[in-house]
Design an enzyme around this catalytic site. Structure first.
Site, mmCIF file in Angstrom:
data_model
loop_
_atom_site.group_PDB
_atom_site.id
_atom_site.type_symbol
_atom_site.label_atom_id
_atom_site.label_comp_id
_atom_site.label_asym_id
_atom_site.label_seq_id
_atom_site.Cartn_x
_atom_site.Cartn_y
_atom_site.Cartn_z
ATOM 1 N N LYS A 171 0.828 -1.222 0.000
ATOM 2 C CA LYS A 171 0.000 0.000 0.000
ATOM 3 C C LYS A 171 0.853 1.259 0.000
ATOM 4 O O LYS A 171 0.577 2.224 0.718
ATOM 5 C CB LYS A 171 -0.971 -0.006 1.181
ATOM 6 C CG LYS A 171 -1.962 -1.166 1.152
ATOM 7 C CD LYS A 171 -2.975 -1.066 2.286
ATOM 8 C CE LYS A 171 -3.979 -2.204 2.226
ATOM 9 N NZ LYS A 171 -3.387 -3.502 2.595
ATOM 10 N N ARG A 172 1.886 1.266 -0.833
ATOM 11 C CA ARG A 172 2.756 2.425 -0.909
ATOM 12 C C ARG A 172 2.101 3.540 -1.733
ATOM 13 O O ARG A 172 1.343 3.287 -2.659
ATOM 14 C CB ARG A 172 4.094 2.051 -1.538
ATOM 15 C CG ARG A 172 4.887 1.009 -0.767
ATOM 16 C CD ARG A 172 5.321 1.520 0.606
ATOM 17 N NE ARG A 172 6.309 0.622 1.191
ATOM 18 C CZ ARG A 172 6.114 -0.108 2.279
ATOM 19 N NH1 ARG A 172 4.953 -0.056 2.898
ATOM 20 N NH2 ARG A 172 7.075 -0.891 2.747
#
Length: 280
Positions: free
Chosen positions: A96-97
């Protein structure tokens, strides 16, 4: 170079529409009779990979549960990535960057460049600095045959205040994300490489997913309350692109490898039934 979308389409046809997470959080380590330390992490990960690596289309390690052990935990993650690749399973790293400029480009280098020890088939990404902020990830995915799953409509209750807020054009933030990802997949066959994350527990979305053209990752099944039958409610006519994702519902059956495989077979059968029934 074969695209991620093509590889995913083939894997789902051959192994079934299922993604299983590897989430070695403390409660699961304890449930397996393992210590909450590097040894427990290593043992948990090895059992999961050996039991599931050659069985499911996609395996989704949650990076945070490895990161909490520092560099040695990341070494375990690198090891299972290599093993999963050897088993022929697609690897979706749940990170979830999201960032801008050179920082998101560095994330792309870390996860989507084949020269990196953390190289995987696809990653999850957060678009809430603007979908275009993720352009270096999209570019790296195109260059190296990778994929990116972008958060759109998540299961957590806090998400709605942001994702369902409306902009000046009347669209929700989520619909704007959906529409921009749809553009990235234009003309892709049989499946685009840019997907969305849409929670399986959110009920009727009120959003138009018909033009996405890429995979729809559906977490929240099993221990989080979602049922395979809920996929019909959430995704309607788009079931052919749905990739259901389970973690604790499968992992809770461990540490016995046979029990892990049996749990996997059970949830896969549920998913096949739901997705087929929805398509009739």
């Amino acid at each position: 170079m074969e695209t991620f979308g093509s590889r995913l389409h083939r894997a789902m046809a051959e192994r079934g529409p299922l993604c299983v997470g590897i989430d070695p959080h403390p409660a699961l380590l304890t449930r397996w009779g393992l210590s909450d330390d590097l040894d427990g992490l290593t043992r948990f990960s090895q059992i999961a990979v050996d039991a599931l690596g050659d069985r499911v289309a996609v395996v989704k390690p949650q990076s945070a549960f490895f990161e909490r052990f520092g560099a040695r935990g990341l070494a375990v993650l690198e090891s299972i990535i290599r093993q999963l690749r050897g088993a022929g399973t697609l690897i979706l790293l749940d990170v979830k960057r999201g960032d801008i400029g050179s920082t998101v480009a560095a994330y792309a280098d870390a996860y989507l460049d084949p020269s990196s020890p953390m190289y995987v088939d696809a990653v999850t990404a957060s678009p809430f600095l603007g979908v275009n902020s993720l352009a270096p990830m999209f570019d790296a995915a195109r260059k190296h045959g990778g994929g990116v799953f972008v958060l759109a409509l998540t299961s957590n209750p806090e998400g709605a205040s942001v994702q369902r807020a409306r902009g000046a054009d009347g669209r929700t933030v989520a619909q704007t994300i959906i529409d921009e990802i749809s553009q990235l997949n234009k003309g892709a066959e049989p499946l685009g490489s840019f997907g969305l994350v849409v929670g399986a527990t959110i009920g009727p979305t009120g959003h138009d997913l018909s033009g996405v053209g890429g995979p729809l990752l559906a977490p929240g099944l099993g221990a989080q309350g979602g049922r395979a039958a809920d996929l019909r409610t959430v995704f309607g006519n788009e079931l052919g692109a749905v990739l259901p994702s389970y973690s604790r519902e499968v992992l809770g059956a461990g540490p016995d490898p046979a029990a892990l495989r049996a749990a996997t077979d059970r949830v896969l059968a549920d998913c096949r039934a739901a997705l087929t029934a929805g398509g009739q």
